[in-house]
Design a protein around this motif. Structure first.
Motif, PDB file in Angstrom:
ATOM      1  N   THR A 149       0.849  -1.181   0.000  1.00 36.35           N
ATOM      2  CA  THR A 149       0.000   0.000   0.000  1.00 36.35           C
ATOM      3  C   THR A 149       0.891   1.240   0.000  1.00 36.35           C
ATOM      4  OG1 THR A 149      -1.761  -1.142   1.194  1.00 36.35           O
ATOM      5  CG2 THR A 149      -1.805   1.260   1.239  1.00 36.35           C
ATOM      6  N   ILE A 150       0.536   2.197  -0.856  1.00 35.02           N
ATOM      7  CA  ILE A 150       1.259   3.468  -0.933  1.00 35.02           C
ATOM      8  C   ILE A 150       0.223   4.582  -0.860  1.00 35.02           C
ATOM      9  CG2 ILE A 150       2.772   4.935  -2.315  1.00 35.02           C
ATOM     10  CD1 ILE A 150       3.579   2.399  -3.888  1.00 35.02           C
ATOM     11  N   VAL A 151       0.439   5.546   0.012  1.00 35.53           N
ATOM     12  CA  VAL A 151      -0.394   6.746   0.059  1.00 35.53           C
ATOM     13  C   VAL A 151       0.479   7.885  -0.448  1.00 35.53           C
ATOM     14  CG1 VAL A 151      -1.682   8.340   1.524  1.00 35.53           C
ATOM     15  CG2 VAL A 151      -1.794   5.871   1.964  1.00 35.53           C
ATOM     16  N   PHE A 152      -0.030   8.600  -1.448  1.00 37.04           N
ATOM     17  CA  PHE A 152       0.785   9.646  -2.059  1.00 37.04           C
ATOM     18  C   PHE A 152      -0.079  10.794  -2.549  1.00 37.04           C
ATOM     19  CE2 PHE A 152      -0.560   6.882  -5.432  1.00 37.04           C
ATOM     20  CZ  PHE A 152      -0.752   7.692  -6.542  1.00 37.04           C
ATOM     21  N   SER A 153       0.541  11.964  -2.663  1.00 36.43           N
ATOM     22  CA  SER A 153      -0.101  13.113  -3.304  1.00 36.43           C
ATOM     23  C   SER A 153       0.430  13.166  -4.730  1.00 36.43           C
ATOM     24  CB  SER A 153       0.221  14.397  -2.553  1.00 36.43           C
ATOM     25  OG  SER A 153       1.615  14.608  -2.527  1.00 36.43           O
ATOM     26  N   LEU A 154      -0.198  13.945  -5.576  1.00 35.98           N
ATOM     27  CA  LEU A 154       0.212  13.990  -6.976  1.00 35.98           C
ATOM     28  C   LEU A 154       1.651  14.462  -7.149  1.00 35.98           C
ATOM     29  CD1 LEU A 154      -3.012  15.097  -8.853  1.00 35.98           C
ATOM     30  CD2 LEU A 154      -1.990  12.822  -8.693  1.00 35.98           C
TER      31      LEU A 154
END
Length: 135
Positions: A2-7
């Protein structure tokens, strides 16, 4: 994974995906507008595609070449009405070519997909970030 990222972190997210050694056929799931095409564009860039990339919504498939002579296929089956349309375009030749295949709206060709695939599911979070799950 799982990866949480902003643009503005998409380049790092794409590199994490590639570093995890996914299958060369990657299915992209998520609501319209969540960033599937944007992520695929970054994956292409991270693989060494130097040409401009775009969504193949109307052509169904775009073909790109990397700086080290790999081929990348980007499919968008959103407008596909029947699986037979994918067969008519020669989907088997693409899927069994050994090349990268990035597929949006893969559920429209579910019966044609090989068993060996990776799946990326992207969800837009309330804070504008994306949560990506790679299986």
């Amino acid at each position: 994974m799982t990866i949480v990222f902003s643009l503005d972190q998409i380049q790092a997210a794409a590199q994490q995906i590639l570093d995890s050694n996914p299958k060369k056929i990657i299915l992209f799931n998520g609501e319209m507008g969540v960033g599937k095409t944007t992520l695929i564009k970054q994956l292409c860039k991270s693989l060494g595609v130097e040409d401009a990339t775009s969504s193949p919504t109307f052509s169904l498939v775009n073909e790109y070449y990397t700086s080290n002579n790999q081929t990348v296929y980007h499919f968008d089956f959103y407008r596909l009405n029947k699986e037979t349309e994918a067969l008519d375009m020669g989907i088997d030749d693409y899927l069994y070519s050994g090349n990268w295949c990035f597929i949006e709206w893969s559920e429209k060709i579910a019966n044609l997909l090989p068993e060996e695939t990776s799946t990326i599911t992207i969800e837009l979070l309330a804070d504008g970030k994306r949560e990506l799950k790679l299986n």
